[in-house]
Write an enzyme that holds these catalytic residues in place. Sequence first.
Site, PDB file in Angstrom:
ATOM      1  N   GLY A  40      53.826 -14.772 -41.591  1.00  0.00           N
ATOM      2  CA  GLY A  40      53.852 -14.300 -40.164  1.00  0.00           C
ATOM      3  C   GLY A  40      54.421 -12.565 -40.341  1.00  0.00           C
TER       4      GLY A  40
ATOM      5  N   ASP B 219      39.847 -11.586 -42.438  1.00  0.00           N
ATOM      6  CA  ASP B 219      40.771 -12.036 -43.577  1.00  0.00           C
ATOM      7  C   ASP B 219      40.457 -12.864 -44.495  1.00  0.00           C
ATOM      8  OD1 ASP B 219      42.283 -10.844 -41.597  1.00  0.00           O
ATOM      9  OD2 ASP B 219      43.671 -12.140 -41.114  1.00  0.00           O
TER      10      ASP B 219
ATOM     11  N   TYR C  36      45.714 -13.582 -28.840  1.00  0.00           N
ATOM     12  CA  TYR C  36      45.049 -14.152 -29.573  1.00  0.00           C
ATOM     13  C   TYR C  36      43.895 -13.824 -29.222  1.00  0.00           C
ATOM     14  CZ  TYR C  36      42.044 -12.867 -34.028  1.00  0.00           C
ATOM     15  OH  TYR C  36      41.048 -12.784 -34.775  1.00  0.00           O
TER      16      TYR C  36
ATOM     17  N   THR D 157      38.790  -5.771 -34.617  1.00  0.00           N
ATOM     18  CA  THR D 157      37.135  -5.626 -33.460  1.00  0.00           C
ATOM     19  C   THR D 157      36.074  -6.494 -34.754  1.00  0.00           C
ATOM     20  OG1 THR D 157      37.152  -4.304 -35.877  1.00  0.00           O
ATOM     21  CG2 THR D 157      37.204  -3.015 -34.364  1.00  0.00           C
TER      22      THR D 157
ATOM     23  N   LEU E 268      49.901  -9.899 -42.976  1.00  0.00           N
ATOM     24  CA  LEU E 268      49.673  -9.544 -44.510  1.00  0.00           C
ATOM     25  C   LEU E 268      48.636 -10.195 -44.641  1.00  0.00           C
ATOM     26  CD1 LEU E 268      52.543  -7.672 -46.235  1.00  0.00           C
ATOM     27  CD2 LEU E 268      51.228  -6.645 -44.454  1.00  0.00           C
ATOM     28  N   SER E 269      48.079 -11.220 -43.953  1.00  0.00           N
ATOM     29  CA  SER E 269      47.075 -12.433 -44.304  1.00  0.00           C
ATOM     30  C   SER E 269      47.950 -13.829 -45.019  1.00  0.00           C
ATOM     31  CB  SER E 269      46.274 -11.785 -44.568  1.00  0.00           C
ATOM     32  OG  SER E 269      44.556 -12.341 -44.072  1.00  0.00           O
TER      33      SER E 269
END
Length: 396
Positions: A130, A178, A227, A39, A133-134
């Site tokens: 990867g 992030d 993405y 979003t 979790l940024s």
Amino acid sequence: MAGLAESLLKTDFRKLYGSAEGMRVFRAPGRVNLIGEHTDYNLGFVLPVALDLATYIATAPSAVPSGPGKLRIYSEFRQEMREWEVADLGALTPQRHWTDYPIGVAQELLRLGLAIAPANLLIRSTVPEGSGLSSSAALEVSTALALLAGRPLDPLDLARLCQRAEHNFPGIPCGIMDQYISVFGRERSAVEIDCRSLGHRFVELPADITFVAVNTMVKHALAGSAYKDRVAECAAAVAGIQRKFPVVKSLRDVSPEQLESVEPSLPAVVARRARHVVTEDARVGRYVDASARGDLALMGKLLVESHRSLQHDYEVSCAELDFLVATALTIDGVLGSRMTGGGFGGCTVTMLRPDAVTRFSEEIARAYQRQFQATPQVYACRPSAGAGEVKDSEEF
Ligand code: GAF
């Protein structure tokens, strides 16, 4: 900064660079997103938590015998050292290498007129790469702080600079979530971010629940290209919706009723992508309200609805994530579960009763191992503070 951890980092820094004179340490956390997925680049709402998993960068000025001097960066995880003349930093081009993240940040600082001084950097991170979790944003934000070395930069400008670095250098058209949460995280709080106004409010979560992330240990190759496809599909949805509702600027502006009325005119895939974003935005608000009322059952239900929407409408889940969610929902004490982050691998986030964590961790690991012959890592999600200089810590 005190204690064993500091002396270990200092010792390692000295071994690597010969001296730790003037060494400072900067930290930027990874994150888990509780709800509000895909979003952010639609200017909607997200609800992430900064984790106690973080990237630490130790930095010290490097001695310059003559000339402008070098920037050296060592990654412990990659066990790799790279160096550049600081005078060349502005002209470097992307190499599809982990250093694209720090170099992208250096170039954005230069664009703001902030010079990069010759320095030695050592990167130590507890954010699994990867994993969704940024780790990239944690690397960007900690690099920016290390290169600034104490020079002030407004926190929102810092987050936006790091987002621009990711757009312009590695070339990923990510949203702001992030980098924002890495900067603005707070202990014991989730952070509801309005990705249009770039304001936020802290959301205290009910005391009788906790969250764990479970790592599929996979990152499918599709992740990067999908993405970009999703970002483009959302833009196509906006263009289609604008034909009937010209005031719409992004999917954030679209109500469920408006979407329903234009759905037949949109290509089916584009309509499904829009449906995910519009319903997911609404779920963030409902989740925050349910949290304030302590309605744990509804919070759990919304997490599962979010996963189904990502699985079927947005199509960014995968067999491993679906298996983890399905299995989590069979374990006693679990209230809800969903994939978190970009998708195609990485982690799920599960909301559960604190006394169920040990049993949950054992059961989910056993089931996953049996199904995929891999051991998933399980992380407790402790809401932590945002990025900054580490002055007194034994945390790494
Ligand atoms: C990745 C991106 F970097 C974020 O901006 C966000 O879009 C997320 O995927 C999905 O919610 O982490």
